[in-house]
Scaffold this motif. Structure first.
Motif, PDB file in Angstrom:
ATOM      1  N   GLY A   1       0.945  -1.126   0.078  1.00  0.00           N
ATOM      2  CA  GLY A   1       0.021   0.012   0.051  1.00  0.00           C
ATOM      3  C   GLY A   1       0.720   1.195   0.124  1.00  0.00           C
ATOM      4  O   GLY A   1       0.637   2.227  -0.585  1.00  0.00           O
ATOM      5  N   LEU A   2       1.938   1.219   0.931  1.00  0.00           N
ATOM      6  CA  LEU A   2       2.591   2.399   0.848  1.00  0.00           C
ATOM      7  C   LEU A   2       3.682   2.639  -0.237  1.00  0.00           C
ATOM      8  O   LEU A   2       3.850   3.614  -1.006  1.00  0.00           O
ATOM      9  N   ALA A   3       4.027   1.502  -1.059  1.00  0.00           N
ATOM     10  CA  ALA A   3       4.666   1.473  -2.476  1.00  0.00           C
ATOM     11  C   ALA A   3       3.833   2.288  -3.332  1.00  0.00           C
ATOM     12  O   ALA A   3       3.806   2.938  -4.077  1.00  0.00           O
ATOM     13  N   TYR A   4       2.336   2.015  -3.444  1.00  0.00           N
ATOM     14  CA  TYR A   4       1.401   2.368  -4.383  1.00  0.00           C
ATOM     15  C   TYR A   4       1.283   3.901  -3.938  1.00  0.00           C
ATOM     16  O   TYR A   4       1.233   4.707  -4.929  1.00  0.00           O
ATOM     17  N   ILE A   5       1.042   4.320  -2.724  1.00  0.00           N
ATOM     18  CA  ILE A   5       1.033   5.926  -2.561  1.00  0.00           C
ATOM     19  C   ILE A   5       2.046   6.383  -2.886  1.00  0.00           C
ATOM     20  O   ILE A   5       2.019   7.456  -3.437  1.00  0.00           O
ATOM     21  N   HIS A   6       3.420   6.010  -2.667  1.00  0.00           N
ATOM     22  CA  HIS A   6       4.499   6.811  -3.137  1.00  0.00           C
ATOM     23  C   HIS A   6       4.829   6.826  -4.498  1.00  0.00           C
ATOM     24  O   HIS A   6       5.130   7.645  -5.282  1.00  0.00           O
ATOM     25  N   SER A   7       4.334   5.587  -5.345  1.00  0.00           N
ATOM     26  CA  SER A   7       4.504   5.598  -6.773  1.00  0.00           C
ATOM     27  C   SER A   7       3.351   6.636  -7.525  1.00  0.00           C
ATOM     28  O   SER A   7       3.632   7.152  -8.680  1.00  0.00           O
ATOM     29  N   ARG A   8       2.420   7.116  -6.729  1.00  0.00           N
ATOM     30  CA  ARG A   8       1.575   8.374  -7.099  1.00  0.00           C
ATOM     31  C   ARG A   8       2.210   9.598  -6.783  1.00  0.00           C
ATOM     32  O   ARG A   8       1.341  10.744  -6.869  1.00  0.00           O
ATOM     33  N   GLY A   9       3.521   9.689  -6.126  1.00  0.00           N
ATOM     34  CA  GLY A   9       4.014  11.006  -5.839  1.00  0.00           C
ATOM     35  C   GLY A   9       3.576  11.698  -4.501  1.00  0.00           C
ATOM     36  O   GLY A   9       3.506  12.707  -4.158  1.00  0.00           O
TER      37      GLY A   9
ATOM     38  N   MET B   1      14.462  -0.584   7.795  1.00  0.00           N
ATOM     39  CA  MET B   1      13.650   0.531   7.538  1.00  0.00           C
ATOM     40  C   MET B   1      13.998   1.787   8.690  1.00  0.00           C
ATOM     41  O   MET B   1      13.998   2.784   8.450  1.00  0.00           O
ATOM     42  N   LEU B   2      14.562   1.268   9.670  1.00  0.00           N
ATOM     43  CA  LEU B   2      14.729   2.143  10.817  1.00  0.00           C
ATOM     44  C   LEU B   2      16.289   2.661  10.955  1.00  0.00           C
ATOM     45  O   LEU B   2      17.304   2.222  11.821  1.00  0.00           O
ATOM     46  N   VAL B   3      16.481   3.465   9.906  1.00  0.00           N
ATOM     47  CA  VAL B   3      18.036   4.235   9.654  1.00  0.00           C
ATOM     48  C   VAL B   3      18.022   5.664   9.833  1.00  0.00           C
ATOM     49  O   VAL B   3      16.762   6.198   9.125  1.00  0.00           O
ATOM     50  N   LEU B   4      18.877   6.241  10.728  1.00  0.00           N
ATOM     51  CA  LEU B   4      18.791   7.561  10.966  1.00  0.00           C
ATOM     52  C   LEU B   4      18.626   8.498   9.786  1.00  0.00           C
ATOM     53  O   LEU B   4      18.052   9.531   9.606  1.00  0.00           O
TER      54      LEU B   4
ATOM     55  N   PRO C   1      17.629   9.484   6.125  1.00  0.00           N
ATOM     56  CA  PRO C   1      16.645   9.219   5.376  1.00  0.00           C
ATOM     57  C   PRO C   1      17.277   8.809   3.833  1.00  0.00           C
ATOM     58  O   PRO C   1      16.603   7.932   3.339  1.00  0.00           O
ATOM     59  N   ALA C   2      18.233   9.339   3.563  1.00  0.00           N
ATOM     60  CA  ALA C   2      18.938   8.934   2.332  1.00  0.00           C
ATOM     61  C   ALA C   2      19.306   7.414   2.057  1.00  0.00           C
ATOM     62  O   ALA C   2      19.387   6.968   1.052  1.00  0.00           O
ATOM     63  N   LYS C   3      19.448   6.845   3.142  1.00  0.00           N
ATOM     64  CA  LYS C   3      19.963   5.394   3.450  1.00  0.00           C
ATOM     65  C   LYS C   3      18.855   4.397   3.457  1.00  0.00           C
ATOM     66  O   LYS C   3      19.022   3.254   3.665  1.00  0.00           O
ATOM     67  N   ARG C   4      17.710   5.014   3.799  1.00  0.00           N
ATOM     68  CA  ARG C   4      16.484   4.161   3.839  1.00  0.00           C
ATOM     69  C   ARG C   4      15.964   3.560   2.535  1.00  0.00           C
ATOM     70  O   ARG C   4      15.985   4.214   1.313  1.00  0.00           O
ATOM     71  N   PRO C   5      15.822   2.146   2.442  1.00  0.00           N
ATOM     72  CA  PRO C   5      15.201   1.729   0.895  1.00  0.00           C
ATOM     73  C   PRO C   5      13.928   2.067   0.692  1.00  0.00           C
ATOM     74  O   PRO C   5      13.348   2.674   1.767  1.00  0.00           O
ATOM     75  N   SER C   6      13.486   2.219  -0.411  1.00  0.00           N
ATOM     76  CA  SER C   6      12.167   2.653  -0.976  1.00  0.00           C
ATOM     77  C   SER C   6      11.051   1.529  -0.553  1.00  0.00           C
ATOM     78  O   SER C   6      11.625   0.211  -0.179  1.00  0.00           O
ATOM     79  N   ALA C   7       9.645   1.746  -0.250  1.00  0.00           N
ATOM     80  CA  ALA C   7       9.001   0.756  -0.198  1.00  0.00           C
ATOM     81  C   ALA C   7       9.118  -0.293  -1.270  1.00  0.00           C
ATOM     82  O   ALA C   7       8.857  -1.429  -0.812  1.00  0.00           O
ATOM     83  N   GLN C   8       9.236   0.016  -2.287  1.00  0.00           N
ATOM     84  CA  GLN C   8       9.121  -0.681  -3.597  1.00  0.00           C
ATOM     85  C   GLN C   8      10.257  -1.765  -3.227  1.00  0.00           C
ATOM     86  O   GLN C   8      10.394  -2.835  -3.617  1.00  0.00           O
ATOM     87  N   GLU C   9      11.532  -1.295  -2.887  1.00  0.00           N
ATOM     88  CA  GLU C   9      12.575  -1.964  -2.793  1.00  0.00           C
ATOM     89  C   GLU C   9      12.324  -3.018  -1.353  1.00  0.00           C
ATOM     90  O   GLU C   9      12.749  -4.415  -1.472  1.00  0.00           O
ATOM     91  N   LEU C  10      11.680  -2.579  -0.577  1.00  0.00           N
ATOM     92  CA  LEU C  10      11.452  -3.614   0.712  1.00  0.00           C
ATOM     93  C   LEU C  10      10.541  -4.677   0.182  1.00  0.00           C
ATOM     94  O   LEU C  10      10.505  -5.574   1.061  1.00  0.00           O
TER      95      LEU C  10
END
Length: 455
Positions: free
Chosen positions: A159-167, A387-390, A392-401
């Motif tokens: 669901g989060l990947a879908y949300i993010h894919s819509r910007g 997911m819990l990385v301080l 934000p640039a080092k966190r994977p995307s929802a799609q990658e997860l």
């Protein structure tokens, strides 16, 4: 009887079960009573059946759609928030026009929208499918309590990947904003809700002083219908069926297009580091955040979604201590945080960066998840640590997860979404038996508890 500073008098004791009296005034909430007809058409299309919930800026009602012959949820936004709300634009963007069975977006779907005029102003009304909150959907007397499994966790990421894919960035991902789709709700007529629920608790409202406009408030406030309890008693055939998650409440969301984001609304315990530290420590009201902040919030929410919620140390009520806990579970201190971390005593009684503290914390999580019957506790911990990385640039995307090993079966193929374990009651507290003192002080760092806020 109790009066309030705004000049209203409510008959009966003050209660968190009802919206605040100050909410009904020009620019405020829309006065609604049971049986009201609102919306387009003559007669109006939607008939109010019961209240489902309320928040600071809106109320949500179960209503019957006479055109489509279905039961829907109506979110009625307060007048002064209607003009600046982005929620309608976001929900329009998230509509899944061509979704098919097995390919659901796991995001609440907008069915209709319109504006409604009341004595308090013009209100935006969002018509959506009804949902039952995921973590508190049924009464303690019902046997219909889902045990959340990796399939449901995967649905939240999809669901989060879908949300993010819509910007879109959600900005308020915490357990109260995850629900379960309940298509069975359409089989019931209005009288069946009334017969099952007996009568809703009504709290009379009278104007004080007498010159207050009596049209700015409803004649009574209505208690909430426990939709989960209703379905558990009236639709027992849904027990054992696969759950379909819905992410909802996009009141704090925005389209990430380079413009400044709105003020974050996520509860502090679920807020990402880039949101929490500027707000709580630096007193900046408008920190920058985007989709990457949602990844952190969802990682924290996983702790509750697998049934590991419960009571937490009293010191967690001090938001200024949360950065210490973030450092503990991540094992690093950002340069911008160092002065604050070094100047404050550690709530753990020892350095947040002690060599063993991070690994000891996550070892405690594995043990707790295993006690809760979580499938592949080690795999879930590995997913949460990604997911819990301080930074934000080092966190994977929802799609990658979605490609994380946690979501793969032993034969290398992915789990089929929807094949869940038998339903069972969620635990409501954390047992203390084998848990060490360290777990009392630090292994509950993510056990931030579920709140009752719906909107």
């Amino acid at each position: 009887m109790s009066d309030t500073d705004d000049g209203w008098l409510f008959v009966g004791p003050e209660s968190d079960d009802y919206e605040c009296s100050q909410s009904y005034a020009p620019g405020g909430l829309c006065p609604v009573k049971l049986g009201d007809l609102i919306g387009p058409g003559t007669p109006s299309r939607y008939r109010i059946i019961f209240k489902l919930g309320f928040g600071s800026f809106s109320t949500v009602w179960l209503a019957h759609d006479s055109v489509e012959s279905r039961n829907v949820a109506l979110k009625i936004v307060q007048a002064k928030s209607t003009a600046r709300s982005q929620e309608l634009d976001v929900l329009e963007r998230l509509r899944a026009l061509d979704s098919t069975a097995g390919q659901e977006p796991y995001v609440i779907q907008l069915l209709d929208s319109f504006e409604h005029t009341s004595p308090n102003g013009i209100h935006q009304v969002l018509v959506t499918e009804p949902v039952v909150p995921l973590l508190a959907p049924y009464s303690p007397y019902s046997e219909f309590q889902p045990r959340v499994t990796k399939d449901v966790l995967r649905q939240t990421i999809e669901g989060l990947a879908y949300i993010h894919s819509r910007g879109v960035a959600h900005g308020d991902l915490y357990p109260a904003n995850f629900g379960i789709a309940v298509p069975e709700i359409h089989r019931f007529e209005e009288l069946e809700f009334w017969h099952q629920a007996t009568y809703p608790p009504l709290r009379p409202v009278i104007p004080f002083p007498p010159h207050c406009d009596p049209h700015s408030y409803p004649p009574y406030l209505c208690g909430k219908l426990d939709l989960g309890e209703f379905l558990g008693l009236r639709a027992p055939d849904i027990i054992g069926r696969p759950l379909s998650v819905r992410i909802f409440d996009f009141g704090g969301a925005y389209v990430v297009d380079g413009s400044a984001p709105p003020r974050p609304v996520a509860p502090p315990f679920y807020a990402a580091p880039e949101v929490l530290f500027p707000q709580v420590i630096l007193n900046k009201e408008d920190p920058l955040w985007d989709q990457r902040s949602d990844i952190w919030s969802l990682g924290v929410a996983f702790h509750d979604l697998v049934g590991a919620g419960g009571h937490f140390p009293e010191l967690l009520f001090d938001d200024t201590l949360l950065p210490h806990y973030m450092v503990c579970i991540c094992g690093e201190v950002p340069d911008a945080w160092r002065d604050h971390i070094d100047s404050q005593p550690s709530p753990l009684g020892r350095s947040c960066l002690a060599p063993d503290i991070t690994e000891k914390f996550w070892d405690g999580r594995k043990k707790l998840f295993a006690q809760r019957g979580v499938e592949d506790a080690s795999g879930l911990v590995g997913l949460m640590r990604r997911m819990l990385v301080l930074d934000p640039a080092k966190r994977p995307s929802a799609q990658e997860l979605l490609d994380d090993p946690y979501f793969s079966c032993s034969n290398g193929t992915r789990n089929v979404v929807g094949n869940i374990h038998p339903l069972m009651r969620l635990p409501t507290s954390i047992p203390h038996g084998e848990e060490a003192d360290f777990q009392t002080n630090s292994a509950n760092l993510l056990t931030f508890g579920s709140t009752s806020r719906l909107l």
